[in-house]
Design a protein around this motif. Structure first.
Motif, PDB file in Angstrom:
ATOM      1  N   LEU A  73      -5.148  -3.901   1.633  1.00 51.11           N
ATOM      2  CA  LEU A  73      -3.942  -3.079   1.571  1.00 51.11           C
ATOM      3  C   LEU A  73      -3.487  -2.671   2.972  1.00 51.11           C
ATOM      4  O   LEU A  73      -2.290  -2.674   3.271  1.00 51.11           O
ATOM      5  CB  LEU A  73      -4.176  -1.827   0.718  1.00 51.11           C
ATOM      6  N   ARG A  74      -4.422  -2.329   3.821  1.00 52.68           N
ATOM      7  CA  ARG A  74      -4.071  -1.957   5.190  1.00 52.68           C
ATOM      8  C   ARG A  74      -3.441  -3.136   5.926  1.00 52.68           C
ATOM      9  O   ARG A  74      -2.424  -2.996   6.607  1.00 52.68           O
ATOM     10  CB  ARG A  74      -5.305  -1.474   5.946  1.00 52.68           C
ATOM     11  N   THR A  75      -4.027  -4.310   5.766  1.00 55.89           N
ATOM     12  CA  THR A  75      -3.487  -5.511   6.422  1.00 55.89           C
ATOM     13  C   THR A  75      -2.083  -5.809   5.922  1.00 55.89           C
ATOM     14  O   THR A  75      -1.180  -6.105   6.712  1.00 55.89           O
ATOM     15  CB  THR A  75      -4.414  -6.712   6.150  1.00 55.89           C
ATOM     16  N   ARG A  76      -1.878  -5.702   4.605  1.00 55.24           N
ATOM     17  CA  ARG A  76      -0.557  -5.977   4.056  1.00 55.24           C
ATOM     18  C   ARG A  76       0.472  -4.963   4.552  1.00 55.24           C
ATOM     19  O   ARG A  76       1.597  -5.318   4.867  1.00 55.24           O
ATOM     20  CB  ARG A  76      -0.577  -5.974   2.535  1.00 55.24           C
ATOM     21  N   PHE A  77       0.077  -3.699   4.625  1.00 52.27           N
ATOM     22  CA  PHE A  77       0.987  -2.664   5.131  1.00 52.27           C
ATOM     23  C   PHE A  77       1.415  -2.987   6.552  1.00 52.27           C
ATOM     24  O   PHE A  77       2.582  -2.890   6.896  1.00 52.27           O
ATOM     25  CB  PHE A  77       0.320  -1.286   5.074  1.00 52.27           C
ATOM     26  N   GLN A  78       0.448  -3.373   7.387  1.00 55.17           N
ATOM     27  CA  GLN A  78       0.782  -3.670   8.776  1.00 55.17           C
ATOM     28  C   GLN A  78       1.649  -4.905   8.902  1.00 55.17           C
ATOM     29  O   GLN A  78       2.555  -4.948   9.727  1.00 55.17           O
ATOM     30  CB  GLN A  78      -0.492  -3.843   9.599  1.00 55.17           C
ATOM     31  N   SER A  79       1.410  -5.924   8.077  1.00 55.69           N
ATOM     32  CA  SER A  79       2.198  -7.149   8.199  1.00 55.69           C
ATOM     33  C   SER A  79       3.619  -6.950   7.674  1.00 55.69           C
ATOM     34  O   SER A  79       4.573  -7.465   8.237  1.00 55.69           O
ATOM     35  CB  SER A  79       1.515  -8.314   7.484  1.00 55.69           C
ATOM     36  N   ASP A  80       3.764  -6.198   6.595  1.00 49.64           N
ATOM     37  CA  ASP A  80       5.096  -5.956   6.032  1.00 49.64           C
ATOM     38  C   ASP A  80       5.784  -4.796   6.723  1.00 49.64           C
ATOM     39  O   ASP A  80       6.982  -4.620   6.608  1.00 49.64           O
ATOM     40  CB  ASP A  80       5.009  -5.607   4.536  1.00 49.64           C
ATOM     41  N   MET A  81       5.010  -3.972   7.417  1.00 48.15           N
ATOM     42  CA  MET A  81       5.455  -2.685   7.960  1.00 48.15           C
ATOM     43  C   MET A  81       6.178  -1.915   6.863  1.00 48.15           C
ATOM     44  O   MET A  81       7.105  -1.177   7.090  1.00 48.15           O
ATOM     45  CB  MET A  81       6.308  -2.867   9.209  1.00 48.15           C
ATOM     46  N   ALA A  82       5.709  -2.147   5.641  1.00 47.44           N
ATOM     47  CA  ALA A  82       6.137  -1.392   4.459  1.00 47.44           C
ATOM     48  C   ALA A  82       7.647  -1.246   4.385  1.00 47.44           C
ATOM     49  O   ALA A  82       8.187  -0.173   4.563  1.00 47.44           O
ATOM     50  CB  ALA A  82       5.445  -0.045   4.425  1.00 47.44           C
ATOM     51  N   THR A  83       8.293  -2.344   4.095  1.00 46.91           N
ATOM     52  CA  THR A  83       9.738  -2.271   3.907  1.00 46.91           C
ATOM     53  C   THR A  83      10.042  -1.325   2.765  1.00 46.91           C
ATOM     54  O   THR A  83       9.175  -1.021   1.966  1.00 46.91           O
ATOM     55  CB  THR A  83      10.320  -3.665   3.600  1.00 46.91           C
ATOM     56  N   GLY A  84      11.264  -0.875   2.688  1.00 45.88           N
ATOM     57  CA  GLY A  84      11.657   0.127   1.702  1.00 45.88           C
ATOM     58  C   GLY A  84      11.198  -0.164   0.298  1.00 45.88           C
ATOM     59  O   GLY A  84      10.728   0.707  -0.405  1.00 45.88           O
ATOM     60  N   GLU A  85      11.309  -1.425  -0.141  1.00 43.81           N
ATOM     61  CA  GLU A  85      10.932  -1.754  -1.515  1.00 43.81           C
ATOM     62  C   GLU A  85       9.420  -1.827  -1.679  1.00 43.81           C
ATOM     63  O   GLU A  85       8.882  -1.500  -2.718  1.00 43.81           O
ATOM     64  CB  GLU A  85      11.530  -3.099  -1.954  1.00 43.81           C
ATOM     65  N   LYS A  86       8.712  -2.282  -0.660  1.00 47.00           N
ATOM     66  CA  LYS A  86       7.273  -2.492  -0.780  1.00 47.00           C
ATOM     67  C   LYS A  86       6.470  -1.220  -0.510  1.00 47.00           C
ATOM     68  O   LYS A  86       5.355  -1.092  -0.977  1.00 47.00           O
ATOM     69  CB  LYS A  86       6.831  -3.588   0.190  1.00 47.00           C
ATOM     70  N   LYS A  87       7.024  -0.302   0.249  1.00 45.17           N
ATOM     71  CA  LYS A  87       6.309   0.912   0.633  1.00 45.17           C
ATOM     72  C   LYS A  87       5.818   1.713  -0.579  1.00 45.17           C
ATOM     73  O   LYS A  87       4.640   2.055  -0.642  1.00 45.17           O
ATOM     74  CB  LYS A  87       7.189   1.762   1.543  1.00 45.17           C
ATOM     75  N   PRO A  88       6.664   2.008  -1.568  1.00 51.81           N
ATOM     76  CA  PRO A  88       6.153   2.775  -2.716  1.00 51.81           C
ATOM     77  C   PRO A  88       5.062   2.037  -3.486  1.00 51.81           C
ATOM     78  O   PRO A  88       4.098   2.657  -3.935  1.00 51.81           O
ATOM     79  CB  PRO A  88       7.395   2.984  -3.590  1.00 51.81           C
ATOM     80  N   GLU A  89       5.165   0.720  -3.611  1.00 53.92           N
ATOM     81  CA  GLU A  89       4.149  -0.039  -4.337  1.00 53.92           C
ATOM     82  C   GLU A  89       2.820  -0.031  -3.590  1.00 53.92           C
ATOM     83  O   GLU A  89       1.769   0.157  -4.192  1.00 53.92           O
ATOM     84  CB  GLU A  89       4.618  -1.485  -4.566  1.00 53.92           C
ATOM     85  N   LEU A  90       2.852  -0.229  -2.279  1.00 55.77           N
ATOM     86  CA  LEU A  90       1.614  -0.157  -1.497  1.00 55.77           C
ATOM     87  C   LEU A  90       1.006   1.238  -1.581  1.00 55.77           C
ATOM     88  O   LEU A  90      -0.211   1.394  -1.688  1.00 55.77           O
ATOM     89  CB  LEU A  90       1.891  -0.520  -0.036  1.00 55.77           C
ATOM     90  N   ASP A  91       1.846   2.247  -1.546  1.00 58.16           N
ATOM     91  CA  ASP A  91       1.374   3.624  -1.646  1.00 58.16           C
ATOM     92  C   ASP A  91       0.706   3.861  -3.007  1.00 58.16           C
ATOM     93  O   ASP A  91      -0.365   4.454  -3.085  1.00 58.16           O
ATOM     94  CB  ASP A  91       2.548   4.583  -1.444  1.00 58.16           C
ATOM     95  N   ARG A  92       1.319   3.364  -4.067  1.00 55.19           N
ATOM     96  CA  ARG A  92       0.732   3.521  -5.412  1.00 55.19           C
ATOM     97  C   ARG A  92      -0.626   2.825  -5.499  1.00 55.19           C
ATOM     98  O   ARG A  92      -1.585   3.386  -6.013  1.00 55.19           O
ATOM     99  CB  ARG A  92       1.671   2.939  -6.468  1.00 55.19           C
ATOM    100  N   ARG A  93      -0.690   1.594  -4.998  1.00 55.50           N
ATOM    101  CA  ARG A  93      -1.957   0.849  -5.059  1.00 55.50           C
ATOM    102  C   ARG A  93      -3.039   1.560  -4.260  1.00 55.50           C
ATOM    103  O   ARG A  93      -4.182   1.641  -4.693  1.00 55.50           O
ATOM    104  CB  ARG A  93      -1.767  -0.577  -4.543  1.00 55.50           C
ATOM    105  N   LEU A  94      -2.678   2.058  -3.088  1.00 54.40           N
ATOM    106  CA  LEU A  94      -3.659   2.747  -2.269  1.00 54.40           C
ATOM    107  C   LEU A  94      -4.150   4.019  -2.953  1.00 54.40           C
ATOM    108  O   LEU A  94      -5.339   4.331  -2.927  1.00 54.40           O
ATOM    109  CB  LEU A  94      -3.099   3.068  -0.889  1.00 54.40           C
ATOM    110  N   ASN A  95      -3.259   4.749  -3.609  1.00 53.68           N
ATOM    111  CA  ASN A  95      -3.672   5.944  -4.349  1.00 53.68           C
ATOM    112  C   ASN A  95      -4.665   5.585  -5.449  1.00 53.68           C
ATOM    113  O   ASN A  95      -5.642   6.309  -5.675  1.00 53.68           O
ATOM    114  CB  ASN A  95      -2.459   6.655  -4.950  1.00 53.68           C
ATOM    115  N   GLN A  96      -4.430   4.471  -6.137  1.00 54.86           N
ATOM    116  CA  GLN A  96      -5.350   4.043  -7.202  1.00 54.86           C
ATOM    117  C   GLN A  96      -6.720   3.693  -6.625  1.00 54.86           C
ATOM    118  O   GLN A  96      -7.757   4.074  -7.165  1.00 54.86           O
ATOM    119  CB  GLN A  96      -4.773   2.846  -7.953  1.00 54.86           C
TER     120      GLN A  96
END
Length: 194
Positions: A73-96
């Motif tokens: 998840l950390r690697t994906r966040f850094q590579s995408d730099m959490a674009t607007g659409e992907k940021k909430p999904e990465l945040d949800r997955r990380l919370n889980q």
């Protein structure tokens, strides 16, 4: 006298137009600032992950799945730099994943007693509180902007400026439910039995 009244009326209308325009720009910039603050806090959260993974590796050698997922998840966040659409999904997955991680930590008393882990856990908790505050600030700024876009007379300017409503940062219904701790421990027991 009529000419002065017309000039005064035009000046007032122009002043009002400039005030509305500047107010909408300020609201838009406030939303962008709040969005950027969420990005900073999420990056801080992801920057803590390598420390957590290294601290925990020695204690949780057979729990690699969760540690690998946190790293991915950390690697994906850094590579995408959490674009607007992907940021909430990465945040949800990380919370889980963090929820599963916290429950697993309970099974490792030595880990919980470790000073390094305790300090790291405090840092993570502080970051989570900062992320929650950033989300609240973002939602407040979005609500203010959306009100400006919808309300008369600023809605006339907003259309011409190309401003559109922004979506509030929300948490899905599934994440608002309390986790079934018994089920999580049962799943862990099943994994340990294998």
């Amino acid at each position: 006298m009529g000419m002065w009244f017309a000039v005064g009326f035009i000046v007032v209308v122009l002043f009002l137009g400039v005030a509305i325009y500047n107010g909408l720009i300020a609201r838009k910039n406030q939303v962008d600032n709040a969005d950027s603050t969420i990005d900073v806090m999420l990056k801080k959260r992801f920057d803590l992950l390598p420390n957590m993974v290294e601290t925990v590796k020695a204690y949780m050698s057979h729990e690699r799945e969760v540690l690998n997922e946190l790293t991915e998840l950390r690697t994906r966040f850094q590579s995408d730099m959490a674009t607007g659409e992907k940021k909430p999904e990465l945040d949800r997955r990380l919370n889980q994943v963090f929820s599963r991680f916290n429950i697993m930590v309970e099974a490792y008393p030595d880990l919980k007693a470790s000073n390094n882990f305790s300090q790291l856990q405090r840092s993570i908790n502080e970051t989570e509180e900062q992320i929650a505050a950033a989300r609240r600030a973002y939602n407040a700024a979005v609500t203010d902007l959306n009100n400006g876009i919808e309300m008369f007379p600023s809605n006339l300017f907003a259309r011409r400026m190309g401003l559109t409503q922004r979506i509030l940062f929300d948490i899905p219904e599934a994440q608002t439910q309390l986790p079934d701790i018994a089920e999580l421990f049962e799943n862990r027991a099943n994994k340990d039995a294998r």
